[in-house]
Design a protein around this motif. Structure first.
Motif, PDB file in Angstrom:
ATOM      1  N   VAL A 107      10.058   6.193  -1.104  1.00 55.10           N
ATOM      2  CA  VAL A 107      11.065   5.149  -1.318  1.00 55.10           C
ATOM      3  C   VAL A 107      12.073   5.584  -2.424  1.00 55.10           C
ATOM      4  O   VAL A 107      11.681   6.162  -3.326  1.00 55.10           O
ATOM      5  CB  VAL A 107      10.411   3.906  -1.694  1.00 55.10           C
ATOM      6  N   ALA A 148       0.960  -1.231  -0.002  1.00 54.77           N
ATOM      7  CA  ALA A 148       0.242  -0.065   0.196  1.00 54.77           C
ATOM      8  C   ALA A 148       0.889   1.230  -0.010  1.00 54.77           C
ATOM      9  O   ALA A 148       1.595   1.253  -0.890  1.00 54.77           O
ATOM     10  CB  ALA A 148      -1.107   0.061   1.428  1.00 54.77           C
ATOM     11  N   PRO A 175       4.949   2.065   2.865  1.00 54.09           N
ATOM     12  CA  PRO A 175       5.840   2.768   2.922  1.00 54.09           C
ATOM     13  C   PRO A 175       5.842   4.432   2.660  1.00 54.09           C
ATOM     14  O   PRO A 175       4.884   4.833   1.997  1.00 54.09           O
ATOM     15  CB  PRO A 175       6.778   2.104   1.500  1.00 54.09           C
TER      16      PRO A 175
HETATM   17  P1  NAD Z   1       8.111   1.734 -10.093  1.00 51.92           P
HETATM   18  O1  NAD Z   1       7.349   2.554 -11.054  1.00 51.92           O
HETATM   19  O2  NAD Z   1       9.601   1.876  -9.649  1.00 51.92           O
HETATM   20  O3  NAD Z   1       7.756   0.023 -10.630  1.00 51.92           O
HETATM   21  C1  NAD Z   1       6.755  -0.447 -10.703  1.00 51.92           C
HETATM   22  C2  NAD Z   1       6.541  -1.728 -11.601  1.00 51.92           C
HETATM   23  O4  NAD Z   1       5.090  -1.979 -11.729  1.00 51.92           O
HETATM   24  C3  NAD Z   1       7.366  -1.973 -12.499  1.00 51.92           C
HETATM   25  O5  NAD Z   1       7.969  -3.342 -12.887  1.00 51.92           O
HETATM   26  C4  NAD Z   1       6.246  -1.501 -13.882  1.00 51.92           C
HETATM   27  O6  NAD Z   1       6.603  -2.433 -15.046  1.00 51.92           O
HETATM   28  C5  NAD Z   1       5.080  -2.324 -13.018  1.00 51.92           C
HETATM   29  N1  NAD Z   1       3.866  -2.034 -13.812  1.00 51.92           N
HETATM   30  C6  NAD Z   1       3.646  -0.711 -14.054  1.00 51.92           C
HETATM   31  N2  NAD Z   1       2.377  -0.767 -14.542  1.00 51.92           N
HETATM   32  C7  NAD Z   1       1.870  -2.136 -14.614  1.00 51.92           C
HETATM   33  C8  NAD Z   1       0.811  -2.686 -15.005  1.00 51.92           C
HETATM   34  N3  NAD Z   1      -0.349  -2.117 -15.647  1.00 51.92           N
HETATM   35  N4  NAD Z   1       0.617  -4.071 -14.971  1.00 51.92           N
HETATM   36  C9  NAD Z   1       1.644  -4.689 -14.614  1.00 51.92           C
HETATM   37  N5  NAD Z   1       2.767  -4.158 -13.787  1.00 51.92           N
HETATM   38  C10 NAD Z   1       2.871  -2.750 -13.994  1.00 51.92           C
HETATM   39  O7  NAD Z   1       7.259   1.469  -8.715  1.00 51.92           O
HETATM   40  P2  NAD Z   1       7.623   1.545  -7.150  1.00 51.92           P
HETATM   41  O8  NAD Z   1       7.671   3.116  -6.877  1.00 51.92           O
HETATM   42  O9  NAD Z   1       8.564   0.635  -6.759  1.00 51.92           O
HETATM   43  O10 NAD Z   1       6.184   1.337  -6.343  1.00 51.92           O
HETATM   44  C11 NAD Z   1       5.764   0.039  -6.302  1.00 51.92           C
HETATM   45  C12 NAD Z   1       4.645  -0.035  -5.400  1.00 51.92           C
HETATM   46  O11 NAD Z   1       4.825   0.678  -4.115  1.00 51.92           O
HETATM   47  C13 NAD Z   1       3.384   0.720  -5.923  1.00 51.92           C
HETATM   48  O12 NAD Z   1       2.085   0.123  -5.577  1.00 51.92           O
HETATM   49  C14 NAD Z   1       3.553   2.142  -5.323  1.00 51.92           C
HETATM   50  O13 NAD Z   1       2.194   2.684  -5.108  1.00 51.92           O
HETATM   51  C15 NAD Z   1       3.957   1.717  -3.690  1.00 51.92           C
HETATM   52  N6  NAD Z   1       4.788   2.649  -3.206  1.00 51.92           N
HETATM   53  C16 NAD Z   1       5.799   3.432  -3.594  1.00 51.92           C
HETATM   54  C17 NAD Z   1       6.411   4.305  -2.964  1.00 51.92           C
HETATM   55  C18 NAD Z   1       7.658   5.202  -3.806  1.00 51.92           C
HETATM   56  O14 NAD Z   1       7.958   6.228  -3.036  1.00 51.92           O
HETATM   57  N7  NAD Z   1       8.217   4.802  -4.882  1.00 51.92           N
HETATM   58  C19 NAD Z   1       5.862   4.784  -1.784  1.00 51.92           C
HETATM   59  C20 NAD Z   1       4.933   3.910  -1.240  1.00 51.92           C
HETATM   60  C21 NAD Z   1       4.238   2.939  -2.242  1.00 51.92           C
END
Ligand code: NAD
Length: 278
Positions: free
Chosen positions: A206, A159, A203
């Motif tokens: 990140v 989440a 988180p």
């Molecule tokens: P990211 O953008 O670095 O990576 C996203 C991944 O999801 C990639 O592998 C991408 O190919 C895949 N993806 C995107 N659209 C897709 C789709 N339609 N179908 C299948 N795969 C798909 O993302 P992240 O920053 O690592 O975030 C991952 C999760 O963590 C998310 O749910 C995000 O909301 C949550 N999150 C991220 C942060 C942050 O600061 N990065 C903070 C809190 C929560």
């Protein structure tokens, strides 16, 4: 199904086997960011891993081969675009077809839209919910029968702090992440009398690719160093002044997958430098 690689070799842990030897995990959105760090961590602990996520086929094939070789475990990639209901509904079947079982399900793929709610395109709202909530609904509902049959399961939903508190100009993200936390609690209660658990990780900021890109842009815009830009971004939301490393999220997911976490049920765990503690 896309690329696959793997072999049976691999370093043994202290007890002769790594913690997740024999287990199979699906990590959605694992070709980058938190999902990729989580897939690597689970593979390092002996898990066979089904990756999922978007990207260039050749780059994904290289990633699959690299993780398999680094950790001596089976790795494959399923190319489902999880905004699509049929693809999300069919993803677990791909895992079962490839590996025969699914023990650890990590719903990580997510997206966000920034801007005032008055300007939020309704189609984009649906897309955010499709990926952040509906996809988890479909993977969970299709994974549970097999988990119940085998008497084991770990479901971890990635989440966000925005699943616990509000935020400005990200209405669909806040609403969808609160929904994901609600889904987590509902599933935890439906499985409470079983060896299947369901929890959420929340988180703060990140250090994924977008964080480094934003820091680069800020550095150029304001004529400061990249390090200073990173420090300022981290300090915006995080009382600690530090962003969270993807590997730290991955470590918490791995713990939630472990035997030690068997009675952690329905929790929404902040990993946020004290963001929601204020
Ligand atoms: P990211 O953008 O670095 O990576 C996203 C991944 O999801 C990639 O592998 C991408 O190919 C895949 N993806 C995107 N659209 C897709 C789709 N339609 N179908 C299948 N795969 C798909 O993302 P992240 O920053 O690592 O975030 C991952 C999760 O963590 C998310 O749910 C995000 O909301 C949550 N999150 C991220 C942060 C942050 O600061 N990065 C903070 C809190 C929560």
């Amino acid at each position: 199904m896309g690329e696959r690689a793997g072999n049976a070799r691999g370093p043994a842990g202290p007890g002769g086997a790594r913690p997740f030897s024999g287990r199979v995990a699906l990590v959605t959105g694992s070709t980058d960011g938190i999902g990729l760090a989580t897939a690597r961590r689970l593979a390092a602990e002996g898990c066979a891993v089904m990756l999922n996520g978007l990207g260039e086929p050749a780059a994904i094939a290289a990633l699959v081969a690299e993780i398999a070789a680094a950790h001596g475990t089976e790795v494959a990639h399923a190319a489902a675009d999880l905004r699509d209901e049929a693809a999300a509904s069919g993803l677990v079947a791909q895992v079962l077809q490839r590996f025969g079982r699914l023990d650890i399900l990590v719903n990580n793929a997510g997206t966000q839209h920034k801007g005032p709610i008055e300007d939020h395109p309704p189609a984009r709202w649906r897309e955010v919910f499709a990926l952040n909530v509906d996809a988890a609904f479909h993977t969970i509902r299709t994974a549970l029968p097999g988990m119940r049959e085998r008497g084991f399961g770990r479901i971890v939903n990635i989440a966000s702090v925005y699943g616990l508190v509000g935020g400005v100009e990200r209405s669909s993200y806040v609403a969808s992440k609160h929904a994901l936390v609600g889904l987590t609690k509902a599933v935890a209660l439906e499985t409470a009398a079983t060896a299947i658990t369901c929890n959420a990780v929340c988180p703060g900021d990140v250090a994924t690719r977008i964080y480094y890109r934003n820091a680069k842009l800020m550095a150029e815009r304001e004529g400061i160093s990249r390090e200073e830009a990173q420090r300022r971004i981290a300090a915006t939301n995080m009382p600690s002044g530090n962003v969270v490393a993807p590997e730290q999220v991955a470590a918490l997911v791995a713990w939630l997958g472990s035997e030690a976490a068997a009675e952690m049920r329905g929790a929404a765990l902040p990993l946020d430098g004290a963001w929601v503690a204020r």
